[in-house]
Structure formats: structure tokens, C-alpha cells
Motif scaffolding. Sequence first.
Motif, PDB file in Angstrom:
ATOM      1  N   ALA A  62       0.833  -1.201   0.000  1.00 38.47           N
ATOM      2  CA  ALA A  62       0.000   0.000   0.000  1.00 38.47           C
ATOM      3  C   ALA A  62       0.869   1.253   0.000  1.00 38.47           C
ATOM      4  CB  ALA A  62      -0.925  -0.003   1.217  1.00 38.47           C
ATOM      5  N   VAL A  63       1.954   1.218   0.773  1.00 39.59           N
ATOM      6  CA  VAL A  63       2.869   2.361   0.841  1.00 39.59           C
ATOM      7  C   VAL A  63       3.550   2.595  -0.508  1.00 39.59           C
ATOM      8  CG1 VAL A  63       5.041   3.189   1.838  1.00 39.59           C
ATOM      9  CG2 VAL A  63       3.279   2.220   3.315  1.00 39.59           C
ATOM     10  N   LEU A  64       3.991   1.508  -1.149  1.00 36.70           N
ATOM     11  CA  LEU A  64       4.656   1.637  -2.455  1.00 36.70           C
ATOM     12  C   LEU A  64       3.718   2.237  -3.499  1.00 36.70           C
ATOM     13  CD1 LEU A  64       6.691  -1.700  -2.602  1.00 36.70           C
ATOM     14  CD2 LEU A  64       7.637   0.607  -2.619  1.00 36.70           C
ATOM     15  N   HIS A  65       2.472   1.775  -3.519  1.00 37.53           N
ATOM     16  CA  HIS A  65       1.495   2.346  -4.454  1.00 37.53           C
ATOM     17  C   HIS A  65       1.247   3.823  -4.140  1.00 37.53           C
ATOM     18  CE1 HIS A  65       0.133  -0.831  -7.108  1.00 37.53           C
ATOM     19  NE2 HIS A  65       0.063  -1.683  -6.096  1.00 37.53           N
ATOM     20  N   THR A  66       1.120   4.146  -2.857  1.00 34.16           N
ATOM     21  CA  THR A  66       0.867   5.532  -2.463  1.00 34.16           C
ATOM     22  C   THR A  66       2.042   6.433  -2.831  1.00 34.16           C
ATOM     23  OG1 THR A  66      -0.503   4.785  -0.613  1.00 34.16           O
ATOM     24  CG2 THR A  66       0.275   7.042  -0.537  1.00 34.16           C
ATOM     25  N   ASN A  67       3.254   5.960  -2.569  1.00 36.73           N
ATOM     26  CA  ASN A  67       4.444   6.756  -2.882  1.00 36.73           C
ATOM     27  C   ASN A  67       4.628   6.927  -4.387  1.00 36.73           C
ATOM     28  OD1 ASN A  67       4.843   6.830  -0.171  1.00 36.73           O
ATOM     29  ND2 ASN A  67       6.751   5.686  -0.150  1.00 36.73           N
ATOM     30  N   ARG A  68       4.378   5.851  -5.131  1.00 37.28           N
ATOM     31  CA  ARG A  68       4.497   5.977  -6.587  1.00 37.28           C
ATOM     32  C   ARG A  68       3.445   6.931  -7.121  1.00 37.28           C
ATOM     33  NH1 ARG A  68       4.065   0.865 -10.589  1.00 37.28           N
ATOM     34  NH2 ARG A  68       1.881   1.027  -9.974  1.00 37.28           N
ATOM     35  N   GLY A  69       2.248   6.862  -6.543  1.00 41.70           N
ATOM     36  CA  GLY A  69       1.195   7.793  -6.939  1.00 41.70           C
ATOM     37  C   GLY A  69       1.586   9.231  -6.678  1.00 41.70           C
ATOM     38  N   ALA A  70       2.267   9.475  -5.555  1.00 38.53           N
ATOM     39  CA  ALA A  70       2.718  10.831  -5.237  1.00 38.53           C
ATOM     40  C   ALA A  70       3.741  11.310  -6.265  1.00 38.53           C
ATOM     41  CB  ALA A  70       3.320  10.861  -3.838  1.00 38.53           C
ATOM     42  N   ALA A  71       4.655  10.423  -6.665  1.00 38.36           N
ATOM     43  CA  ALA A  71       5.659  10.789  -7.673  1.00 38.36           C
ATOM     44  C   ALA A  71       5.001  11.049  -9.026  1.00 38.36           C
ATOM     45  CB  ALA A  71       6.706   9.673  -7.800  1.00 38.36           C
ATOM     46  N   GLN A  72       4.044  10.183  -9.391  1.00 39.95           N
ATOM     47  CA  GLN A  72       3.311  10.388 -10.646  1.00 39.95           C
ATOM     48  C   GLN A  72       2.566  11.719 -10.610  1.00 39.95           C
ATOM     49  OE1 GLN A  72       3.621   8.634 -13.275  1.00 39.95           O
ATOM     50  NE2 GLN A  72       3.353   6.436 -12.999  1.00 39.95           N
ATOM     51  N   PHE A  73       2.005  12.045  -9.474  1.00 40.13           N
ATOM     52  CA  PHE A  73       1.264  13.293  -9.315  1.00 40.13           C
ATOM     53  C   PHE A  73       2.169  14.488  -9.583  1.00 40.13           C
ATOM     54  CE2 PHE A  73      -0.638  16.820  -7.032  1.00 40.13           C
ATOM     55  CZ  PHE A  73      -1.986  16.675  -7.274  1.00 40.13           C
ATOM     56  N   HIS A  74       3.393  14.464  -9.045  1.00 42.33           N
ATOM     57  CA  HIS A  74       4.329  15.564  -9.251  1.00 42.33           C
ATOM     58  C   HIS A  74       4.771  15.662 -10.711  1.00 42.33           C
ATOM     59  CE1 HIS A  74       4.944  17.156  -5.223  1.00 42.33           C
ATOM     60  NE2 HIS A  74       4.895  15.915  -4.759  1.00 42.33           N
ATOM     61  N   LEU A  75       4.699  14.557 -11.436  1.00 40.48           N
ATOM     62  CA  LEU A  75       5.033  14.571 -12.871  1.00 40.48           C
ATOM     63  C   LEU A  75       3.847  15.033 -13.719  1.00 40.48           C
ATOM     64  CD1 LEU A  75       7.007  11.203 -13.118  1.00 40.48           C
ATOM     65  CD2 LEU A  75       7.953  13.487 -13.505  1.00 40.48           C
TER      66      LEU A  75
END
Length: 305
Positions: free
Chosen positions: A34-47
Motif C-alpha cells: 500500500a505504501v509503495l502504491h501511495t508513494n508511486r502515486g505521489a511521484a506520478q502526481f508531481h510529474l
Amino acid sequence: NEGNEYFKEKDYGRAVAAYTEGLKKNFEDLELKAVLHTNRGAAQFHLGNYRSALNDAIQAKKIKPTHLKAIIRGALCHMELNNFSEAIAWCEEGLRIDSKEKKLVEMRAKADKLKGPEGTLLEMRFLYLLGQGRAVMGIGLLCLTLERNIKLVLEPSNEEEEISDSLAELSIDGFHSDNAMGAKVHLDADGNLNWPVLFLYPEHEQTDFIAAFHENSRFIDHLMVIFAESPPWDLERKYFPSNIELYFEDEERAEMYKLNPEHTLLQVLQHPRYFVKAGTPAVLAFVKGSPFSKKYFSGKKVHPL
């Protein structure tokens, strides 16, 4: 940990790649997933990859329904995509977990205010598809696009107005083109233009939206990020960077142009037959040699770029 380090350095592309590698590992720790998905989502969001970020938030919430960070991220994505009703639903879900979460309280109020009458949102979808991109840029930015030999289409023709009903249906039942609403071309500190760009997948009636595509970035760079992991709608796992072909359509001549993924956005925008509608460049993506692709291009003239 590697992804977190890249994230701290604001190297979001590498952060996405690192989190993706972590998710590929075979492990049972659901909390970590869940953390990995959330963190990747945050990075995608910044992109600016809001659709991909939302997909990660959805996956994280499936794994851990009470994961507040994932719910906040999902609500933020819906706000950026102008899906205000969905943003409200996510906010309310989060507020049931923590009724005092400030971000959700503020976002809920903002979404409710922006949502307005449903007819207003539908009208926005129609206007985007018809190319009525009024006020998409100021005079200064307009001059910069002209200096770069980029051709803009801001007003619909009479012919387009006559077919508005069919396009309106497409905007609701097909591509969700309202993704691009709210994002505009802007100039960065180095004097380069950053454009909102729409990727359309006709076979699945899906889209990806890049809020800030640097004019000197290559299309392959964004494909590598978008398809670092197969999207939920790609059940056959056919969409990966080396298996995707990109095109744009010359609507006036009813002809297609095949892009080289190594080309930059600026190289494509400067093509004599590329016209930017409503301030948002768009490209179509197909799987190489797929039955749908063959049928789609049957009888159409295709030019290499």
C-alpha cells in the motif's frame, strides 16, 4: 528506500521506476504494498500524470481501505482531473476515517463549489472537444508559440459546430477529454514552454494526461513512466513502450502522421500539419500490428513524421 531518496531529490521519474521495481517483487507485506502504491502515486502526481497517480491511489485503497494518504491523493487526482463529484466522494470516505483531516475538509468544500450544476461541466467537456480554447494563453505566450512556428486552433469552424451533438456524446461515453481542463501552457524559469498533453487510446477509450510536458522532452520518456506498470484497463498486457505507436491526425486532409517516439514535443508541434486545439496537444496511441490498429488505419493514408 531508493525511491524515497529520489523523491526527496525531486527526481520523480526515477522515483516512479524504483517504486515500480519494488512492486514487482514477490512479497506478502500488504502494508508495504500500500505504501509503495501511495508513494508511486505521489511521484506520478508531481510529474503531472494524474490518471496514473489515481490508479495507484485506487490500488493502495483496495489493499488498505483506511489508508488516509492514499485517499487524500486520490481526491487530489480527481480535483486535477476536474472529476469534482468523485473528489467529493473520496473526501467523504476519508472524513469518515478522520473527520478533522484539514486537507479533506478544505478539498471537500472546494470541490463542492467547483462542481456547480452538472450542465456546466458537460458544457465544459463539449467546449474542449470542439476546440473553443478561449483564453488558453496570454499575448506573451501566444507570441512565443508563433516564434516556434506552432499553429494554434482556438475557434471551432461552422462544420464543427454542426456536429457538436455527436462530439458531445463522445466526450461523455468515450474519451474523458475534460482531463485537460484547468491546465495551461506555461513558461518555466529557463524560458521553455511546458504544455498540457493528452494521450488517447482509441481501442479502450482511455486517456492519460500530462499536465506539464516540457517542449524538449521526448515522447518515449513519458511512455516509460506511464507504462512502467500495465494500467488496469490493459487486461491483455499489450501496452508497453516498445509496443506502442503514436500518431496525430490531420483532420482537414483526413490523413495520419506516425510519430517517432524519440522526437521531442517541440519537433512534433512544429510539423507543418500539426495544429494545437484548445491549447492542448493530443496524440493517439495504438498497439503495433493489433487487429484494432489495422482496422482503424484501413483506407487511411499514413505518413512517417
